[in-house]
Design a protein around this motif. Structure first.
Motif, PDB file in Angstrom:
ATOM      1  N   THR A 133       0.851  -1.184   0.000  1.00 62.94           N
ATOM      2  CA  THR A 133       0.000   0.000   0.000  1.00 62.94           C
ATOM      3  C   THR A 133       0.893   1.241   0.000  1.00 62.94           C
ATOM      4  N   GLN A 134       0.294   2.404   0.264  1.00 59.84           N
ATOM      5  CA  GLN A 134       1.027   3.675   0.255  1.00 59.84           C
ATOM      6  C   GLN A 134       2.276   3.617   1.152  1.00 59.84           C
ATOM      7  N   PHE A 135       3.429   4.086   0.611  1.00 62.40           N
ATOM      8  CA  PHE A 135       4.674   4.059   1.378  1.00 62.40           C
ATOM      9  C   PHE A 135       4.709   5.233   2.371  1.00 62.40           C
ATOM     10  N   ALA A 136       5.274   4.994   3.555  1.00 65.20           N
ATOM     11  CA  ALA A 136       5.514   6.086   4.519  1.00 65.20           C
ATOM     12  C   ALA A 136       6.386   7.165   3.889  1.00 65.20           C
ATOM     13  N   SER A 137       7.310   6.733   3.034  1.00 70.09           N
ATOM     14  CA  SER A 137       8.256   7.681   2.422  1.00 70.09           C
ATOM     15  C   SER A 137       7.592   8.661   1.456  1.00 70.09           C
ATOM     16  N   ASN A 138       6.306   8.440   1.108  1.00 70.04           N
ATOM     17  CA  ASN A 138       5.614   9.447   0.290  1.00 70.04           C
ATOM     18  C   ASN A 138       5.534  10.784   1.036  1.00 70.04           C
ATOM     19  N   ALA A 139       5.711  10.748   2.361  1.00 66.09           N
ATOM     20  CA  ALA A 139       5.723  11.997   3.143  1.00 66.09           C
ATOM     21  C   ALA A 139       6.856  12.923   2.696  1.00 66.09           C
ATOM     22  N   LEU A 140       7.845  12.354   2.009  1.00 65.15           N
ATOM     23  CA  LEU A 140       8.936  13.213   1.497  1.00 65.15           C
ATOM     24  C   LEU A 140       8.414  14.245   0.494  1.00 65.15           C
ATOM     25  N   TRP A 141       7.217  14.004  -0.074  1.00 69.00           N
ATOM     26  CA  TRP A 141       6.607  15.019  -0.942  1.00 69.00           C
ATOM     27  C   TRP A 141       6.443  16.341  -0.195  1.00 69.00           C
ATOM     28  N   TRP A 142       6.335  16.251   1.133  1.00 72.13           N
ATOM     29  CA  TRP A 142       6.117  17.461   1.940  1.00 72.13           C
ATOM     30  C   TRP A 142       7.430  18.076   2.425  1.00 72.13           C
ATOM     31  N   ALA A 143       8.552  17.445   2.112  1.00 72.51           N
ATOM     32  CA  ALA A 143       9.818  17.857   2.754  1.00 72.51           C
ATOM     33  C   ALA A 143      10.148  19.319   2.461  1.00 72.51           C
ATOM     34  N   ALA A 144       9.981  19.760   1.213  1.00 70.42           N
ATOM     35  CA  ALA A 144      10.357  21.149   0.890  1.00 70.42           C
ATOM     36  C   ALA A 144       9.476  22.127   1.665  1.00 70.42           C
ATOM     37  N   SER A 145       8.158  21.897   1.690  1.00 71.15           N
ATOM     38  CA  SER A 145       7.252  22.786   2.444  1.00 71.15           C
ATOM     39  C   SER A 145       7.655  22.855   3.911  1.00 71.15           C
ATOM     40  N   ILE A 146       7.938  21.686   4.481  1.00 71.74           N
ATOM     41  CA  ILE A 146       8.255  21.652   5.917  1.00 71.74           C
ATOM     42  C   ILE A 146       9.590  22.351   6.177  1.00 71.74           C
ATOM     43  N   ARG A 147      10.578  22.097   5.313  1.00 66.94           N
ATOM     44  CA  ARG A 147      11.880  22.776   5.500  1.00 66.94           C
ATOM     45  C   ARG A 147      11.714  24.287   5.405  1.00 66.94           C
ATOM     46  N   GLU A 148      10.810  24.722   4.506  1.00 63.27           N
ATOM     47  CA  GLU A 148      10.603  26.179   4.317  1.00 63.27           C
ATOM     48  C   GLU A 148       9.600  26.759   5.309  1.00 63.27           C
ATOM     49  N   ARG A 149       9.192  25.953   6.285  1.00 64.33           N
ATOM     50  CA  ARG A 149       8.275  26.399   7.362  1.00 64.33           C
ATOM     51  C   ARG A 149       6.900  26.768   6.832  1.00 64.33           C
ATOM     52  N   ASN A 150       6.490  26.161   5.733  1.00 65.26           N
ATOM     53  CA  ASN A 150       5.141  26.362   5.213  1.00 65.26           C
ATOM     54  C   ASN A 150       4.244  25.231   5.706  1.00 65.26           C
ATOM     55  N   PRO A 151       2.902  25.447   5.706  1.00 64.35           N
ATOM     56  CA  PRO A 151       2.015  24.343   6.080  1.00 64.35           C
ATOM     57  C   PRO A 151       2.038  23.243   5.020  1.00 64.35           C
ATOM     58  N   VAL A 152       1.753  22.037   5.442  1.00 65.89           N
ATOM     59  CA  VAL A 152       1.619  20.920   4.496  1.00 65.89           C
ATOM     60  C   VAL A 152       0.237  21.015   3.864  1.00 65.89           C
ATOM     61  N   ARG A 153       0.198  21.074   2.531  1.00 62.83           N
ATOM     62  CA  ARG A 153      -1.073  21.211   1.815  1.00 62.83           C
ATOM     63  C   ARG A 153      -1.519  19.829   1.349  1.00 62.83           C
ATOM     64  N   VAL A 154      -2.699  19.421   1.783  1.00 63.87           N
ATOM     65  CA  VAL A 154      -3.131  18.053   1.462  1.00 63.87           C
ATOM     66  C   VAL A 154      -4.649  18.038   1.284  1.00 63.87           C
ATOM     67  N   ALA A 155      -5.096  17.232   0.300  1.00 66.41           N
ATOM     68  CA  ALA A 155      -6.528  17.245  -0.043  1.00 66.41           C
ATOM     69  C   ALA A 155      -7.392  16.475   0.963  1.00 66.41           C
ATOM     70  N   TYR A 156      -6.852  15.385   1.503  1.00 67.59           N
ATOM     71  CA  TYR A 156      -7.676  14.541   2.384  1.00 67.59           C
ATOM     72  C   TYR A 156      -6.931  14.311   3.709  1.00 67.59           C
ATOM     73  N   PRO A 157      -6.836  15.358   4.554  1.00 65.13           N
ATOM     74  CA  PRO A 157      -5.965  15.249   5.736  1.00 65.13           C
ATOM     75  C   PRO A 157      -6.450  14.247   6.778  1.00 65.13           C
ATOM     76  N   ASP A 158      -7.740  13.856   6.729  1.00 65.56           N
ATOM     77  CA  ASP A 158      -8.258  13.020   7.819  1.00 65.56           C
ATOM     78  C   ASP A 158      -8.659  11.611   7.379  1.00 65.56           C
ATOM     79  N   VAL A 159      -8.170  11.210   6.216  1.00 59.97           N
ATOM     80  CA  VAL A 159      -8.406   9.823   5.785  1.00 59.97           C
ATOM     81  C   VAL A 159      -7.197   8.990   6.217  1.00 59.97           C
ATOM     82  N   GLY A 160      -7.456   7.954   7.004  1.00 63.14           N
ATOM     83  CA  GLY A 160      -6.363   7.126   7.528  1.00 63.14           C
ATOM     84  C   GLY A 160      -6.105   5.922   6.634  1.00 63.14           C
ATOM     85  N   LEU A 161      -4.854   5.749   6.224  1.00 57.04           N
ATOM     86  CA  LEU A 161      -4.463   4.608   5.380  1.00 57.04           C
ATOM     87  C   LEU A 161      -3.417   3.781   6.128  1.00 57.04           C
TER      88      LEU A 161
END
Ligand SMILES: NC(=O)c1ccc[n+]([C@@H]2O[C@H](COP(=O)([O-])OP(=O)(O)OC[C@H]3O[C@@H](n4cnc5c(N)ncnc54)[C@H](OP(=O)(O)O)[C@@H]3O)[C@@H](O)[C@H]2O)c1
Length: 280
Positions: A133-161
């Motif tokens: 299923t979905q890899f934990a490492s897909n969170a790296l998509w957020w790495a640039a936003s987090i490093r730049e102190r921006n919020p993580v932008r996500v379409a379905y923040p409360d769906v648990g996989l």
């Protein structure tokens, strides 16, 4: 001899390390750029491009078991690489597919994974199919936003996989490559619990020691942003399977990792702690 394709990638790197630390015998790691790749001592590095089966032939010499990620080459090259493997005397192939073959067979990427599975099953070699299923490492998509102190932008923040740690896919692959009892089996692989994007960000916040914000965005906006680097079809598929069109089969936590490896699947917060440096 075991040959690992995608050896510098997310699963491959962990697999090479596992095979070595478990004393699984001689291991060869395939990369397109042997000068850039660095593997643990004792691992043989070989150059080859999966888009060009001819270039992979030397790497296949003397190989008994192959770890194969299909779809990295050109259309049609998977069949050529598997043909070359068969000719070289490879006995068994462990193939990375996706759980979406079962849960979302109508999506293009899932159909391509299904075709890869079929190609292997028709190849005449023994096979094991891994459907993570979905890899934990897909969170790296957020790495640039987090490093730049921006919020993580996500379409379905409360769906648990039931997100999986890639090292668990590697552990299952290691078991499959070294124990003939896994031949002819298809394994659906998940993590130990469901985790939402918001909970993933909270785990990253804890690992970083600072608060990271989450911004829920609409599907259309997310689609536009993701399509820029994934293309329309894959962006739509990712949005479906991360919240837009989930189903019970996709959400189900499975114990396959523990059954195959004897160790419980690793939770997301462990991946976050191990990979915090990428978000600093
Ligand atoms: N991410 C998810 O949530 C998810 C979920 C289910 C299934 N999957 C499947 O998992 C697979 C990806 O696994 P991964 O994340 O471990 O891979 P990855 O990190 O994307 O790594 C792929 C590696 O393959 C090598 N590569 C790329 N093109 C190549 C070529 N033409 N010839 C030889 N090597 C090539 C690259 O190494 P070099 O540059 O060193 O050659 C790269 O390090 C995909 O099939 C994906 O669909 C992913």
């Amino acid at each position: 001899m075991i040959l690992v394709t995608g050896a510098t990638g997310t699963i491959g790197r962990a697999l090479v390390e596992e095979l070595r630390s478990h004393g699984a015998g001689p291991v060869r790691a395939l990369t397109r750029d042997a000068a850039r790749a660095s593997f643990p001592e004792g691992v043989e590095t070989v150059r080859g491009d999966l888009a060009d089966a001819g270039s992979v032939k030397p790497a296949l010499e003397g190989v008994r078991s192959l770890f194969f990620i299909p779809g990295l080459g050109e259309p049609g090259s998977d069949a050529e690489v598997l043909g070359a493997a068969r000719e070289a005397g490879v006995e068994h192939v462990v193939l990375v597919s996706s759980i979406t073959v079962r849960t979302h067979p109508h999506l293009g990427p899932a159909a391509r994974h299904a075709a890869g599975e079929q190609l292997l099953q028709d190849s005449g070699m023994a096979w094991t199919v891994l459907r993570p299923t979905q890899f934990a490492s897909n969170a790296l998509w957020w790495a640039a936003s987090i490093r730049e102190r921006n919020p993580v932008r996500v379409a379905y923040p409360d769906v648990g996989l039931p997100t999986i740690h890639p090292a668990d896919i590697a552990s299952v692959a290691r078991a499959a490559l070294t124990d003939t009892r896994h031949r002819g089996r298809t394994y659906a692989l998940t993590g130990p619990e469901r985790v939402t994007a918001r909970q993933q960000v909270a785990a990253l916040s804890a690992a970083l020691g600072r608060e990271v914000a989450v911004a829920g965005i609409g599907r259309e906006e997310a689609q536009r942003e993701m399509a820029a680097y994934l293309g329309d079809e894959v962006a739509d598929a990712v949005l479906d399977v991360t919240g837009g069109d989930v189903n019970e089969e996709l959400l189900r936590v499975r114990d396959t990792v523990a059954q195959v490896t004897g160790s419980p699947a690793r939770p997301f917060h462990r991946w976050a702690a191990e990979n915090a440096a990428a978000f600093r």
